[in-house]
Write a protein that holds these residues in place. Structure first.
Motif, mmCIF file in Angstrom:
data_model
loop_
_atom_site.group_PDB
_atom_site.id
_atom_site.type_symbol
_atom_site.label_atom_id
_atom_site.label_comp_id
_atom_site.label_asym_id
_atom_site.label_seq_id
_atom_site.Cartn_x
_atom_site.Cartn_y
_atom_site.Cartn_z
ATOM 1 N N THR A 136 49.964 43.877 50.818
ATOM 2 C CA THR A 136 49.476 42.498 50.746
ATOM 3 C C THR A 136 49.394 41.871 52.136
ATOM 4 N N ASP A 143 43.464 38.146 49.102
ATOM 5 C CA ASP A 143 43.159 37.288 47.961
ATOM 6 C C ASP A 143 42.601 38.070 46.785
ATOM 7 N N LEU A 144 42.170 39.317 47.015
ATOM 8 C CA LEU A 144 41.599 40.137 45.944
ATOM 9 C C LEU A 144 42.670 41.030 45.326
ATOM 10 N N PRO A 145 42.663 41.185 44.013
ATOM 11 C CA PRO A 145 43.646 42.069 43.376
ATOM 12 C C PRO A 145 43.360 43.526 43.719
ATOM 13 N N TYR A 147 45.137 47.837 43.396
ATOM 14 C CA TYR A 147 46.138 48.723 42.817
ATOM 15 C C TYR A 147 46.178 49.994 43.654
ATOM 16 N N ASN A 158 51.937 51.532 38.027
ATOM 17 C CA ASN A 158 52.139 50.229 37.407
ATOM 18 C C ASN A 158 53.570 49.714 37.559
ATOM 19 N N TYR A 179 40.486 48.251 45.157
ATOM 20 C CA TYR A 179 40.449 46.890 44.633
ATOM 21 C C TYR A 179 40.337 46.923 43.114
ATOM 22 N N ASP A 180 40.974 45.979 42.469
ATOM 23 C CA ASP A 180 40.985 45.914 41.010
ATOM 24 C C ASP A 180 40.115 44.731 40.568
#
Length: 246
Positions: A136, A143-145, A147, A158, A179-180
């Motif tokens: 992060t 700002d973008l999710p 994984y 997870n 990116y998710d």
């Protein structure tokens, strides 16, 4: 792709000969450690390098006549069952604890879609959440999710509460970043990392081996030989009698 696949990212390690370049690299890496709370480095792995490494690995395989047979499988399986029943849970737990204590760090390499790889060092007892926290901080679009996952097969990570050892990420592992985003949303193509992190690419100081100083040659030791003493005046010289045979 876990620790046993780390050689696939083998890269040439080098030492910086120019003192000015070495000083710049040292200062840059130290600043990154202060900013992000741990030692990180960045390098680039091209597809050609990965392909060449894979070819080298396949070329070093055993010949077909040494193929793992069914008999070998059942023999090893029987040995495993025997070990399982001969060892008590207390002994197995003690062996696991001893094995875990020997691993003092987990080197995690995060590969991004543009073939840049971020390497960071963690303690095996830290949780995977510390890896997510680091990403992060270093990604260009926090700002973008996103994984991370391992492959093959592709498995999304997870559970961030696991420690690196329990997750099988110690002493090292390779994970992948993505990116998710929902379908239909354009995915950023890069750069995936901040500018100050990208500036670390190729900076890796390796302690140079100092030459062993030549030992001074030892001077030969000459033992002093006492001079022959002449018989004192009035002292007869010992003469061997003729009848004595030596």
């Amino acid at each position: 792709m876990l620790a046993d696949s780390l050689p696939a990212l083998k890269r040439r390690r080098f030492s910086i000969a120019d003192p000015m370049d070495a000083k710049f690299a040292m200062e840059s890496l130290a600043a990154a450690k202060r900013n992000y709370g741990r030692e990180i480095c960045l390098f680039e792995t091209t597809p050609a390098t990965i392909s060449q490494t894979s070819n080298d690995a396949s070329g070093s395989e055993e010949p077909d006549e040494l193929e793992f047979s069914t008999e070998d499988y059942y023999r090893i399986l029987a040995t495993k069952k025997e070990d399982k029943y001969l060892k008590t849970k207390k002994i197995r737990d003690a062996e696991t604890a001893a094995s875990r204590s020997r691993i003092t760090k987990a080197v995690i390499r995060v590969r991004f879609p543009d073939n840049h790889t971020l390497e960071a060092t963690f303690h095996p007892s830290e949780t995977l959440q510390s890896l997510f926290d680091l990403l992060t901080k270093v990604v260009a679009r926090p700002d973008l999710p996103f994984y991370i996952y391992t492959t093959p097969p592709k498995k999304k990570i997870n559970d961030s509460s696991q420690d690196f050892y329990s997750a099988g990420f110690a002493p090292g592992a390779i994970v992948y970043f993505s990116y998710d985003l929902p379908k239909g949303v354009d995915t950023p193509q890069g750069p995936f990392l901040k500018e100050d992190v990208m500036s670390l690419k190729g900076l890796e100081l390796v302690p140079e081996q100092k030459p062993v100083p030549d030992q001074p040659a030892l001077e030969p030791v000459v033992a002093a030989v006492p001079p022959l003493q002449k018989p004192a005046a009035g002292q007869k010289k010992m003469v061997k009698p003729k009848w004595l045979k030596m």
